[in-house]
Design a protein around this motif. Structure first.
Motif, short mmCIF file in Angstrom:
data_model
loop_
_atom_site.label_atom_id
_atom_site.label_comp_id
_atom_site.label_asym_id
_atom_site.label_seq_id
_atom_site.Cartn_x
_atom_site.Cartn_y
_atom_site.Cartn_z
N ALA A 23 0.84 -1.20 0.00
CA ALA A 23 0.00 0.00 0.00
C ALA A 23 0.88 1.25 0.00
CB ALA A 23 -0.92 -0.02 1.21
N VAL A 24 1.90 1.28 0.87
CA VAL A 24 2.77 2.46 0.93
C VAL A 24 3.42 2.70 -0.43
CG1 VAL A 24 4.90 3.36 1.90
CG2 VAL A 24 3.23 2.30 3.39
N ARG A 25 3.93 1.59 -1.03
CA ARG A 25 4.66 1.78 -2.29
C ARG A 25 3.73 2.19 -3.42
NH1 ARG A 25 8.63 -3.08 -3.37
NH2 ARG A 25 9.24 -1.79 -5.12
N GLU A 26 2.51 1.64 -3.42
CA GLU A 26 1.61 2.00 -4.52
C GLU A 26 1.12 3.44 -4.37
OE1 GLU A 26 -1.66 -0.64 -5.21
OE2 GLU A 26 -2.25 0.42 -7.02
N ILE A 27 0.81 3.83 -3.12
CA ILE A 27 0.30 5.19 -2.91
C ILE A 27 1.36 6.21 -3.30
CG2 ILE A 27 -0.39 6.85 -1.16
CD1 ILE A 27 -1.78 4.57 0.28
N LEU A 28 2.61 6.00 -2.84
CA LEU A 28 3.64 6.98 -3.14
C LEU A 28 4.13 6.89 -4.58
CD1 LEU A 28 5.78 6.93 0.11
CD2 LEU A 28 4.13 8.63 -0.62
N GLY A 29 4.25 5.66 -5.08
CA GLY A 29 4.87 5.48 -6.38
C GLY A 29 3.92 5.66 -7.55
#
Lengths: 192, 216
Positions: B151-157
């Motif tokens: 989730a963190v990587r998809e939201i930021l990336g």
């Protein structure tokens, strides 16, 4: 010949198994506290990789065209027996190294870099020579990443790091920066 | 009887946070980092790992008295590989798109040290019931960690979660987060957070103990 050089450099630097495919992270983070040990583990892994490449080529050519669903099981059995063989060999030849590597030598079996090598080489349908070159590049790339991280960790032991960040968290952040540096190699062959 | 059920509860719950396989034991990192560039991939990977871990823990615990000690690791691996093959073909049949994206990392579940570690450390020494509970807890903890990272990587990336755009068009995605370095950095920072929470908890417990001693 050019193809072989390309395969080698690509596995060694551009698609480094540890830093861009995330394979073999357990030994990468676990044993990389001394340069000596990580170099030897890297060499052991390279050796296992070469044998794996040979075995997986034989399996692919003679067995798996008849029974593709056995691929995973037969690969893992071959790798596990190779590792057992290496373990016996190391114990006989160098008991000190055997103690230094400890639990991580049997765990080469569950080193995903080894199995990953066999699977990637199969997916790319490499022949025997290409497979061996690929294994050599991947193994040396793994050793390179291990040695780099071990060197940085040995340095950081002498410096004053806050207690909170010490350990795996710091190693992962170092690995992230190394991985960013290795992304720079992606442009290496684009002109060719 | 009460004690027994408490132990069962303990085995189930420990994997989710306190002994979380990723944050506390740092196991199973390879599939963890490689597939978590989006939340969907993280869930597919978590589901497959869940199936393999629970299935093989059951079989290992059921057959533990027939497996000779000398070749136990090989036996565990063959059991795990069988379940992974099943999971691989099932995903291929049900969600071919996700299967293609996960690629070689589904077969690589075999080499997830978390699974072999649980067989060696727990399932081969306990009853079927406890082994199942332990496997469910550990797999749930693993899935939780995968989902957090994904989730963190998809939201930021990507500026999205489960493929749904969260921000307006002004948002400039941090492409580095879905590339390999982002995986290392995000996990490093999450571990930092976990360490910080653990230290805080320990301090809190120390104070409680001190206060109790002061009273008595």
């Amino acid at each position: 010949m050019q193809d072989l050089v390309w395969i080698f450099v690509s596995a060694l630097l551009i698609n480094n198994f540890v830093l861009s495919y995330f394979l073999g992270l357990c030994p990468f983070l676990g044993v990389s506290n001394s340069l000596e040990t990580s170099f030897r583990l890297g060499m052991a892994t390279t050796f296992v990789m070469l044998i794996t490449a040979l075995c997986s080529w034989v399996l692919n050519t003679y067995l798996l065209i008849y029974a593709p669903y056995l691929r995973l099981i037969s690969f893992i059995v071959v790798i596990a027996s190779t590792v057992q063989f290496i373990e016996m060999l190391v114990r006989k030849l160098s008991p000190a190294l055997f103690r230094a590597l400890g639990i991580f030598l049997p765990l080469i079996t569950t080193n995903c870099a080894i199995l990953g090598l066999a699977i990637f080489a199969t997916n790319k349908s490499y022949g025997l020579i290409e497979g061996l070159v690929y294994a050599l590049g991947a193994g040396l790339g793994f050793t390179l990443a291990m040695v780099l991280l071990a060197g940085l960790r040995e340095e950081s032991e002498l410096s004053d790091v806050p207690a909170l960040i010490q350990g795996t968290a710091m190693n992962l952040i170092i690995a992230g920066i190394l991985s960013m540096a290795f992304m720079g190699f992606a442009g290496l062959f684009s002109a060719a | 009887m009460v004690k027994a059920s408490q132990q069962e509860y303990e085995e189930l719950i420990k994997g989710i946070w306190r002994d979380n396989p990723v944050f506390a034991q740092v196991l199973g990192m390879c599939p963890m980092l490689a597939v978590t560039n989006s939340a969907i991939n993280a869930i597919a990977m978590g589901g497959a790992t869940f199936f393999v871990l629970v299935g093989s823990s059951f079989l290992v615990a059921a057959f533990k008295s027939w497996i000779p000690k000398q070749v136990r690791i090989s036996c565990f691996i063959i059991i795990i590989a069988t379940f992974v093959t099943v999971a691989d073909y099932t995903l291929l049949a049900l969600i071919p798109g996700v299967h293609k994206e996960l690629g070689a990392f589904i077969p690589l579940i075999v080499a997830n040290c978390l699974i072999l570690g649980r067989q060696e450390a727990f399932a081969s020494k306990s009853t079927i019931r406890l082994a199942l509970l332990d496997a469910i807890g550990m797999a749930a903890g693993f899935m939780l960690a995968l989902l957090m990272l994904g989730a963190v990587r998809e939201i930021l990336g990507d500026g999205a979660l489960f493929g749904i755009k969260l921000f307006g068009t002004q948002f400039e995605p941090w492409v580095i987060m879905i590339l390999p370095p982002g995986g290392f950095l995000t996990l490093g920072l999450l571990l930092l957070l976990f360490n910080w929470l653990a230290v805080k908890r320990r301090k809190f417990l120390d104070e409680v103990i001190k206060a109790e001693r002061g009273q008595s």
